[in-house]
Design a protein around this motif. Structure first.
Motif, PDB file in Angstrom:
ATOM      1  N   LYS A 105       0.783  -1.092  -0.053  1.00  0.00           N
ATOM      2  CA  LYS A 105      -0.014   0.146   0.091  1.00  0.00           C
ATOM      3  C   LYS A 105       0.849   1.190   0.029  1.00  0.00           C
ATOM      4  CE  LYS A 105      -3.436  -2.192   2.807  1.00  0.00           C
ATOM      5  NZ  LYS A 105      -4.353  -2.415   4.056  1.00  0.00           N
ATOM      6  N   GLN A 106       1.930   1.189   0.600  1.00  0.00           N
ATOM      7  CA  GLN A 106       2.750   2.448   0.912  1.00  0.00           C
ATOM      8  C   GLN A 106       4.028   2.276   1.269  1.00  0.00           C
ATOM      9  OE1 GLN A 106      -0.068   4.082   4.443  1.00  0.00           O
ATOM     10  NE2 GLN A 106       0.567   6.097   3.639  1.00  0.00           N
ATOM     11  N   HIS A 107       5.087   3.114   0.733  1.00  0.00           N
ATOM     12  CA  HIS A 107       6.451   3.228   1.399  1.00  0.00           C
ATOM     13  C   HIS A 107       6.245   3.824   2.804  1.00  0.00           C
ATOM     14  CE1 HIS A 107       6.887   3.554  -2.941  1.00  0.00           C
ATOM     15  NE2 HIS A 107       8.156   3.223  -2.804  1.00  0.00           N
ATOM     16  N   VAL A 108       7.402   3.359   3.430  1.00  0.00           N
ATOM     17  CA  VAL A 108       7.286   3.469   4.886  1.00  0.00           C
ATOM     18  C   VAL A 108       8.763   4.167   5.380  1.00  0.00           C
ATOM     19  CG1 VAL A 108       7.119   2.513   7.333  1.00  0.00           C
ATOM     20  CG2 VAL A 108       5.763   1.598   5.638  1.00  0.00           C
ATOM     21  N   LEU A 109       8.900   5.212   5.937  1.00  0.00           N
ATOM     22  CA  LEU A 109       9.791   5.723   6.772  1.00  0.00           C
ATOM     23  C   LEU A 109       9.907   5.430   8.043  1.00  0.00           C
ATOM     24  CD1 LEU A 109      12.287   7.427   5.580  1.00  0.00           C
ATOM     25  CD2 LEU A 109      11.324   9.492   6.666  1.00  0.00           C
ATOM     26  N   ASP A 163      10.472  -0.278   1.047  1.00  0.00           N
ATOM     27  CA  ASP A 163       9.345  -0.049  -0.129  1.00  0.00           C
ATOM     28  C   ASP A 163       7.913  -0.803   0.046  1.00  0.00           C
ATOM     29  OD1 ASP A 163       9.627  -2.905  -0.666  1.00  0.00           O
ATOM     30  OD2 ASP A 163      11.083  -2.464  -2.165  1.00  0.00           O
ATOM     31  N   LYS A 164       7.051  -0.750  -0.919  1.00  0.00           N
ATOM     32  CA  LYS A 164       5.834  -1.428  -0.803  1.00  0.00           C
ATOM     33  C   LYS A 164       5.813  -2.894  -0.549  1.00  0.00           C
ATOM     34  CE  LYS A 164       3.094   2.122  -3.168  1.00  0.00           C
ATOM     35  NZ  LYS A 164       2.113   2.455  -4.361  1.00  0.00           N
ATOM     36  N   ALA A 165       6.839  -3.626  -1.080  1.00  0.00           N
ATOM     37  CA  ALA A 165       6.958  -4.995  -0.774  1.00  0.00           C
ATOM     38  C   ALA A 165       7.749  -5.267   0.715  1.00  0.00           C
ATOM     39  CB  ALA A 165       8.221  -5.459  -1.957  1.00  0.00           C
ATOM     40  N   GLY A 166       7.904  -4.417   1.466  1.00  0.00           N
ATOM     41  CA  GLY A 166       8.457  -4.625   2.621  1.00  0.00           C
ATOM     42  C   GLY A 166       9.961  -4.769   2.759  1.00  0.00           C
ATOM     43  N   ILE A 167      10.643  -4.006   1.447  1.00  0.00           N
ATOM     44  CA  ILE A 167      12.097  -4.309   1.523  1.00  0.00           C
ATOM     45  C   ILE A 167      12.761  -3.144   2.032  1.00  0.00           C
ATOM     46  CG2 ILE A 167      14.205  -4.815   0.041  1.00  0.00           C
ATOM     47  CD1 ILE A 167      12.090  -7.239   0.706  1.00  0.00           C
ATOM     48  N   VAL A 168      13.803  -3.147   2.481  1.00  0.00           N
ATOM     49  CA  VAL A 168      14.793  -1.864   3.062  1.00  0.00           C
ATOM     50  C   VAL A 168      15.592  -1.430   1.952  1.00  0.00           C
ATOM     51  CG1 VAL A 168      16.436  -1.104   4.697  1.00  0.00           C
ATOM     52  CG2 VAL A 168      14.797  -2.493   5.627  1.00  0.00           C
ATOM     53  N   ARG A 169      15.242  -0.113   1.602  1.00  0.00           N
ATOM     54  CA  ARG A 169      15.888   0.231   0.173  1.00  0.00           C
ATOM     55  C   ARG A 169      17.061   1.463   0.588  1.00  0.00           C
ATOM     56  NH1 ARG A 169      13.289  -1.165  -4.519  1.00  0.00           N
ATOM     57  NH2 ARG A 169      15.176  -0.816  -5.455  1.00  0.00           N
ATOM     58  N   HIS A 170      16.816   1.770   1.683  1.00  0.00           N
ATOM     59  CA  HIS A 170      17.906   2.841   2.202  1.00  0.00           C
ATOM     60  C   HIS A 170      17.798   2.807   3.898  1.00  0.00           C
ATOM     61  CE1 HIS A 170      19.679   6.862   2.703  1.00  0.00           C
ATOM     62  NE2 HIS A 170      18.667   7.220   3.543  1.00  0.00           N
ATOM     63  N   GLN A 171      19.008   2.967   4.311  1.00  0.00           N
ATOM     64  CA  GLN A 171      19.179   3.287   5.595  1.00  0.00           C
ATOM     65  C   GLN A 171      20.234   3.891   6.029  1.00  0.00           C
ATOM     66  OE1 GLN A 171      20.215  -1.215   6.798  1.00  0.00           O
ATOM     67  NE2 GLN A 171      21.714  -0.042   8.190  1.00  0.00           N
ATOM     68  N   VAL A 172      20.264   4.803   7.214  1.00  0.00           N
ATOM     69  CA  VAL A 172      21.155   5.587   7.892  1.00  0.00           C
ATOM     70  C   VAL A 172      21.327   5.543   9.405  1.00  0.00           C
ATOM     71  CG1 VAL A 172      19.759   7.741   7.593  1.00  0.00           C
ATOM     72  CG2 VAL A 172      22.368   7.868   7.524  1.00  0.00           C
ATOM     73  N   VAL A 173      22.348   5.484   9.792  1.00  0.00           N
ATOM     74  CA  VAL A 173      22.275   5.455  11.253  1.00  0.00           C
ATOM     75  C   VAL A 173      23.052   6.542  11.817  1.00  0.00           C
ATOM     76  CG1 VAL A 173      22.916   4.036  13.290  1.00  0.00           C
ATOM     77  CG2 VAL A 173      21.926   3.086  11.430  1.00  0.00           C
ATOM     78  N   ASN A 174      22.800   7.659  12.624  1.00  0.00           N
ATOM     79  CA  ASN A 174      23.582   8.509  13.240  1.00  0.00           C
ATOM     80  C   ASN A 174      23.740   8.289  14.741  1.00  0.00           C
ATOM     81  OD1 ASN A 174      23.055   9.951  10.859  1.00  0.00           O
ATOM     82  ND2 ASN A 174      22.013  11.556  11.519  1.00  0.00           N
ATOM     83  N   ASP A 175      25.051   8.864  15.205  1.00  0.00           N
ATOM     84  CA  ASP A 175      25.060   8.789  16.540  1.00  0.00           C
ATOM     85  C   ASP A 175      23.918   9.688  17.393  1.00  0.00           C
ATOM     86  OD1 ASP A 175      26.145   7.869  18.948  1.00  0.00           O
ATOM     87  OD2 ASP A 175      28.242   8.998  18.523  1.00  0.00           O
ATOM     88  N   MET A 176      24.067   9.471  18.646  1.00  0.00           N
ATOM     89  CA  MET A 176      22.966  10.109  19.268  1.00  0.00           C
ATOM     90  C   MET A 176      23.021  11.690  19.252  1.00  0.00           C
ATOM     91  SD  MET A 176      22.191   7.674  22.545  1.00  0.00           S
ATOM     92  CE  MET A 176      23.697   6.456  22.347  1.00  0.00           C
ATOM     93  N   PRO A 177      23.965  12.330  19.076  1.00  0.00           N
ATOM     94  CA  PRO A 177      24.044  13.845  19.161  1.00  0.00           C
ATOM     95  C   PRO A 177      23.798  14.516  17.887  1.00  0.00           C
ATOM     96  CG  PRO A 177      26.216  12.886  20.324  1.00  0.00           C
ATOM     97  CD  PRO A 177      25.389  11.880  19.634  1.00  0.00           C
ATOM     98  N   LEU A 178      23.682  13.611  16.854  1.00  0.00           N
ATOM     99  CA  LEU A 178      23.642  14.010  15.427  1.00  0.00           C
ATOM    100  C   LEU A 178      22.281  13.834  14.785  1.00  0.00           C
ATOM    101  CD1 LEU A 178      27.109  12.468  14.208  1.00  0.00           C
ATOM    102  CD2 LEU A 178      26.452  14.820  14.937  1.00  0.00           C
ATOM    103  N   GLY A 179      21.451  15.138  14.736  1.00  0.00           N
ATOM    104  CA  GLY A 179      20.061  14.962  14.109  1.00  0.00           C
ATOM    105  C   GLY A 179      20.094  15.025  12.786  1.00  0.00           C
TER     106      GLY A 179
END
Length: 209
Positions: free
Chosen positions: A34-38, A145-161
């Motif tokens: 149905k939808q992409h998810v962030l 994505d709509k298939a439930g597959i992760v297409r992008h990821q980014v991980v910041n340390d806690m001080p970094l918005g």
């Protein structure tokens, strides 16, 4: 840290607060087809950088809706903590007015499965079970994505918005690729040209720029 790109997003069921109401057995599976998810993690309720991000996502909600993207937040707090924070005025450090889902991960299993937990349980020299590190999540963000597959990821340390504009740019890039079948070169933005994923396509693109 695990790279989940190209893999199915870990499944879970947990209580979430959605527009001020408790929703049990909340799952990202409801968006499949149905939808992409962030889906993003933040360290903890009632902190400092976290409300700036949570509110920034809410402030851009119309942009996400136009792109048919569901935004979902998550932290290791309880749903009662989420609810209390959501009912705290912004000028008092709260996030009043945030309507998208905030998932409660009090067991820390969701953060662990997405591999953004900033520590883990282990035994010390005395044989006692202790938590090594910090029992909260890093600022992980996953575009699914709509298939439930992760297409992008980014991980910041806690001080970094994080940048909401960059999150939207990646959504645009993924949806452009899905619609046009063309890949997105460096610094691509909505409205710019993509290119064919061939040697000829790359050569033509570079020659025209």
């Amino acid at each position: 840290m695990a790279v989940l790109v190209g893999k199915k997003a870990p499944s879970f069921k947990a209580t979430a607060v959605v527009d001020g109401e408790f929703v049990e057995d909340f799952s990202l599976d409801q968006y499949v087809g149905k939808q992409h998810v962030l889906f993003y993690f933040y360290p903890m309720d009632f902190t400092f950088v976290c409300p700036t991000e949570i509110i920034a996502f809410q402030d851009r909600m119309e942009d996400f809706k136009r792109k048919n993207v569901a935004v979902v937040g998550c932290s290791v707090d309880t749903h009662f903590s989420h609810w209390a924070w959501l009912n705290t005025p912004r000028d008092k450090g709260g996030i009043e007015g945030v309507a998208y889902p905030l998932v409660a991960d009090a067991t820390k299993t969701i953060a662990k499965n997405f591999d953004v937990l900033a520590g883990d349980y282990d035994y010390n020299e005395e044989g006692e079970l202790v938590f090594i590190g910090e029992p909260v999540a890093y600022r992980g963000l996953f575009l699914i994505d709509k298939a439930g597959i992760v297409r992008h990821q980014v991980v910041n340390d806690m001080p970094l918005g994080r940048s909401i504009d960059e999150a939207l740019r990646m959504i645009d890039a993924l949806q452009y690729f899905e619609e046009k079948g063309e890949v997105c070169p460096a610094n691509w933005e909505e409205g710019k040209e993509g290119m064919q994923a061939t040697h000829e396509g790359v050569s033509n693109y570079l020659a025209s720029h």
